[in-house]
Design a protein around this motif. Structure first.
Motif, PDB file in Angstrom:
ATOM      1  N   PHE A  83      69.554  46.992  -8.858  1.00 46.67           N
ATOM      2  CA  PHE A  83      68.913  45.962  -7.987  1.00 46.67           C
ATOM      3  C   PHE A  83      68.839  45.103  -8.567  1.00 46.67           C
ATOM      4  CE2 PHE A  83      65.620  44.219  -5.226  1.00 46.67           C
ATOM      5  CZ  PHE A  83      65.975  44.622  -4.041  1.00 46.67           C
ATOM      6  N   ILE A  84      69.384  43.853  -8.203  1.00 43.78           N
ATOM      7  CA  ILE A  84      69.288  42.390  -8.860  1.00 43.78           C
ATOM      8  C   ILE A  84      68.369  41.523  -8.341  1.00 43.78           C
ATOM      9  CG2 ILE A  84      70.696  40.320  -8.878  1.00 43.78           C
ATOM     10  CD1 ILE A  84      73.275  42.352  -8.708  1.00 43.78           C
ATOM     11  N   GLY A  85      67.609  40.885  -9.128  1.00 49.80           N
ATOM     12  CA  GLY A  85      66.598  39.830  -9.071  1.00 49.80           C
ATOM     13  C   GLY A  85      65.252  40.394  -8.553  1.00 49.80           C
ATOM     14  N   LEU A 100      77.777  48.558  -0.586  1.00 50.18           N
ATOM     15  CA  LEU A 100      77.409  47.669  -1.375  1.00 50.18           C
ATOM     16  C   LEU A 100      75.837  47.892  -2.028  1.00 50.18           C
ATOM     17  CD1 LEU A 100      79.030  44.454  -0.167  1.00 50.18           C
ATOM     18  CD2 LEU A 100      79.745  46.032  -2.004  1.00 50.18           C
ATOM     19  N   ARG A 101      74.986  48.593  -1.409  1.00 49.01           N
ATOM     20  CA  ARG A 101      73.629  48.905  -1.719  1.00 49.01           C
ATOM     21  C   ARG A 101      73.593  49.534  -3.080  1.00 49.01           C
ATOM     22  NH1 ARG A 101      71.443  50.259   3.916  1.00 49.01           N
ATOM     23  NH2 ARG A 101      70.682  48.374   4.220  1.00 49.01           N
ATOM     24  N   PRO A 102      72.784  48.816  -3.856  1.00 48.84           N
ATOM     25  CA  PRO A 102      72.264  49.336  -5.142  1.00 48.84           C
ATOM     26  C   PRO A 102      71.663  50.637  -5.026  1.00 48.84           C
ATOM     27  CG  PRO A 102      71.533  47.010  -4.925  1.00 48.84           C
ATOM     28  CD  PRO A 102      72.077  47.545  -3.419  1.00 48.84           C
ATOM     29  N   LYS A 135      64.769  45.171   1.647  1.00 48.98           N
ATOM     30  CA  LYS A 135      63.712  46.026   2.056  1.00 48.98           C
ATOM     31  C   LYS A 135      64.137  47.447   2.172  1.00 48.98           C
ATOM     32  CE  LYS A 135      61.882  43.641   5.315  1.00 48.98           C
ATOM     33  NZ  LYS A 135      62.931  42.353   5.371  1.00 48.98           N
ATOM     34  N   THR A 136      65.296  47.540   2.989  1.00 46.78           N
ATOM     35  CA  THR A 136      65.856  48.965   2.983  1.00 46.78           C
ATOM     36  C   THR A 136      66.295  49.486   1.942  1.00 46.78           C
ATOM     37  OG1 THR A 136      66.219  48.180   5.419  1.00 46.78           O
ATOM     38  CG2 THR A 136      67.285  50.026   4.784  1.00 46.78           C
ATOM     39  N   THR A 137      67.126  48.529   1.203  1.00 46.50           N
ATOM     40  CA  THR A 137      67.569  48.963  -0.050  1.00 46.50           C
ATOM     41  C   THR A 137      66.633  49.678  -0.987  1.00 46.50           C
ATOM     42  OG1 THR A 137      69.195  47.496   0.476  1.00 46.50           O
ATOM     43  CG2 THR A 137      68.999  48.350  -1.986  1.00 46.50           C
ATOM     44  N   LEU A 138      65.449  48.892  -1.042  1.00 49.24           N
ATOM     45  CA  LEU A 138      64.629  49.287  -2.060  1.00 49.24           C
ATOM     46  C   LEU A 138      63.613  50.691  -1.443  1.00 49.24           C
ATOM     47  CD1 LEU A 138      62.168  46.278  -3.158  1.00 49.24           C
ATOM     48  CD2 LEU A 138      63.677  47.993  -4.492  1.00 49.24           C
TER      49      LEU A 138
HETATM   50  P1  ATP Z   1      66.361  43.955   7.458  1.00 39.66           P
HETATM   51  O1  ATP Z   1      64.966  43.979   7.215  1.00 39.66           O
HETATM   52  O2  ATP Z   1      67.083  42.828   8.003  1.00 39.66           O
HETATM   53  O3  ATP Z   1      67.179  45.358   7.611  1.00 39.66           O
HETATM   54  P2  ATP Z   1      66.633  44.249   4.427  1.00 39.66           P
HETATM   55  O4  ATP Z   1      65.489  43.473   3.772  1.00 39.66           O
HETATM   56  O5  ATP Z   1      66.118  45.709   4.755  1.00 39.66           O
HETATM   57  O6  ATP Z   1      66.934  43.633   5.861  1.00 39.66           O
HETATM   58  P3  ATP Z   1      68.701  45.417   3.208  1.00 39.66           P
HETATM   59  O7  ATP Z   1      69.489  46.042   4.100  1.00 39.66           O
HETATM   60  O8  ATP Z   1      68.159  46.273   2.161  1.00 39.66           O
HETATM   61  O9  ATP Z   1      67.970  44.286   3.839  1.00 39.66           O
HETATM   62  O10 ATP Z   1      69.713  44.474   2.302  1.00 39.66           O
HETATM   63  C1  ATP Z   1      70.776  43.991   3.047  1.00 39.66           C
HETATM   64  C2  ATP Z   1      72.279  44.252   1.974  1.00 39.66           C
HETATM   65  O11 ATP Z   1      71.973  43.266   0.997  1.00 39.66           O
HETATM   66  C3  ATP Z   1      72.323  45.517   1.400  1.00 39.66           C
HETATM   67  O12 ATP Z   1      73.359  46.217   1.874  1.00 39.66           O
HETATM   68  C4  ATP Z   1      72.806  45.328  -0.360  1.00 39.66           C
HETATM   69  O13 ATP Z   1      74.086  45.451  -0.261  1.00 39.66           O
HETATM   70  C5  ATP Z   1      72.238  43.807  -0.242  1.00 39.66           C
HETATM   71  N1  ATP Z   1      71.332  43.548  -1.292  1.00 39.66           N
HETATM   72  C6  ATP Z   1      69.734  43.401  -0.833  1.00 39.66           C
HETATM   73  N2  ATP Z   1      69.447  43.258  -1.913  1.00 39.66           N
HETATM   74  C7  ATP Z   1      70.047  43.526  -2.954  1.00 39.66           C
HETATM   75  C8  ATP Z   1      69.946  43.397  -4.554  1.00 39.66           C
HETATM   76  N3  ATP Z   1      68.697  43.055  -4.883  1.00 39.66           N
HETATM   77  N4  ATP Z   1      70.987  43.501  -5.293  1.00 39.66           N
HETATM   78  C9  ATP Z   1      72.066  43.794  -4.941  1.00 39.66           C
HETATM   79  N5  ATP Z   1      72.258  43.846  -3.296  1.00 39.66           N
HETATM   80  C10 ATP Z   1      71.325  43.523  -2.556  1.00 39.66           C
END
Ligand code: ATP
Length: 334
Positions: free
Chosen positions: A27-29, A19-21, A64-67
């Motif tokens: 990337f939404i929002g 599901l990761r963009p 954060k990881t997604t970014l």
């Molecule tokens: P942590 O610090 O706990 O690891 P994180 O901030 O790194 O959390 P992510 O692992 O990047 O969070 O995001 C969690 C999930 O949420 C992702 O798998 C992604 O699918 C979804 N997600 C996060 N942000 C967005 C977004 N802006 N648009 C769509 N999906 C998102």
């Protein structure tokens, strides 16, 4: 029950990956962060140089990881992922840094939890792309300078204020990620439903979004549970009532509070008469670290209008008492 907690398991990781963009456009929002980051990356690409170091601050599951993955993809650079707690010696960091490729993106999660000597080594690495590796001990110890490839560090932290100033100042760009609005989470959910082939109706998405603590990771997790329920009980169609009934079963309440949120509110109300009470006292009462209460539970409780931070301590709002089915003190006297 770890449904709304930060916990991650195999199923979770696989689902998150799917599901990761993959790009900033997807990337939404977080409009402001996206715009600013877009500029930083375009400028770097224009100069043909690795991007400046980037600090991402925000609670768990906000993306954060997604970014970081998106930054690497946009820069067409490889990505290395590590975390502060994994780096217990300066040598650990030196090993990671010296094995980076030119232009590589290094993502350090929980960068505020790195061992002190490693942190100091990182200062120099970020600024001069150089480290001094100390060989030997005592009077015979020598520092061997080591040139590093130019890399982009992406540090993630739950709160930028947790970082020592010398480290914070070495990031060229800091992005603060806030909790998502329900309308943004509806878009996250609609996208996920499309990717997973779930028949999610508008009112179903709204129901799940409202119970997701402003957090995409939680929204996606709840969506999968709601899908299970809909497949068994509602021919796979997720409407508002179906989502509500499913989440009821999984004990996600109407506001989406999780175990820690509820524990904090209950302690605040039942042990401390609604406050004011200091953060550390409250944290001890729920058996958590103050930092966890502050960065994980409180932002959402404040956003939901259930808790207020005052100079004298935390207090429960009348809405918090009502949510726990209790009358605030003095209510019977009015
Ligand atoms: P942590 O610090 O706990 O690891 P994180 O901030 O790194 O959390 P992510 O692992 O990047 O969070 O995001 C969690 C999930 O949420 C992702 O798998 C992604 O699918 C979804 N997600 C996060 N942000 C967005 C977004 N802006 N648009 C769509 N999906 C998102």
């Amino acid at each position: 029950l770890r449904l709304v907690d930060g916990a991650s398991d195999e199923e979770e990781r696989a689902a998150e990956l799917a599901l990761r963009p993959k790009s900033l456009d997807e990337f939404i929002g977080q409009e402001r962060v996206r715009d600013q980051l877009g500029l930083v990356l375009d400028a770097a690409k224009g100069r043909g140089r690795p991007a400046d170091h980037i600090l991402l601050s925000g609670g768990p599951g906000l993306g954060k990881t997604t970014l970081a993955m998106i930054v690497a993809a946009e820069m067409e650079a490889p990505l290395r992922i590590s975390s502060g707690p994994a780096i217990t010696h300066a040598g650990d960091l030196a090993a990671v840094l010296s094995s980076l490729a030119e232009g590589e993106v290094l993502f350090l999660d929980e960068v505020h939890r790195m061992a002190r000597p490693a942190e100091e080594m990182l200062y120099m690495a970020m600024e001069d792309f150089r480290v001094d590796v100390v060989v030997g001990k005592g009077p015979g110890a020598t520092a061997i300078p080591l040139d590093l490839p130019h890399f982009t560090l992406i540090g993630a932290t739950t709160r930028a204020g947790l970082l020592p100033a010398p480290l914070r100042d070495r990031f060229g760009f800091t992005a603060h990620m806030d909790l998502y609005e329900p309308a943004e989470l509806e878009r996250v959910l609609a996208r996920s439903a499309r990717l997973l082939g779930i028949d999610l109706r508008k009112d179903g998405g709204r129901e799940v979004a409202l119970r997701s603590r402003g957090t995409p990771r939680i929204a996606n997790r709840l969506l999968r549970r709601v899908r299970d329920f809909a497949e068994v009980r509602a021919k796979g169609v997720v409407t508002g009532p179906v989502a509500a009934a499913a989440l009821e079963i999984y004990e996600v309440d109407a506001l989406g509070l999780d175990r820690l949120d509820r524990a904090v509110l209950t302690a605040l109300v039942k042990l401390f008469g609604g406050g004011p009470v200091g953060l550390s006292t409250l944290a001890v009462a729920v058996g958590e670290e103050a930092e966890t209460v502050e960065v994980v539970a409180e932002p959402f409780l404040v956003r939901a209008g259930l808790l207020a931070r005052t100079p004298r301590g935390r207090i429960a709002t009348p809405a918090a008492w009502a949510h726990l089915g209790l009358a605030p003190p003095g209510a019977d006297r009015v």
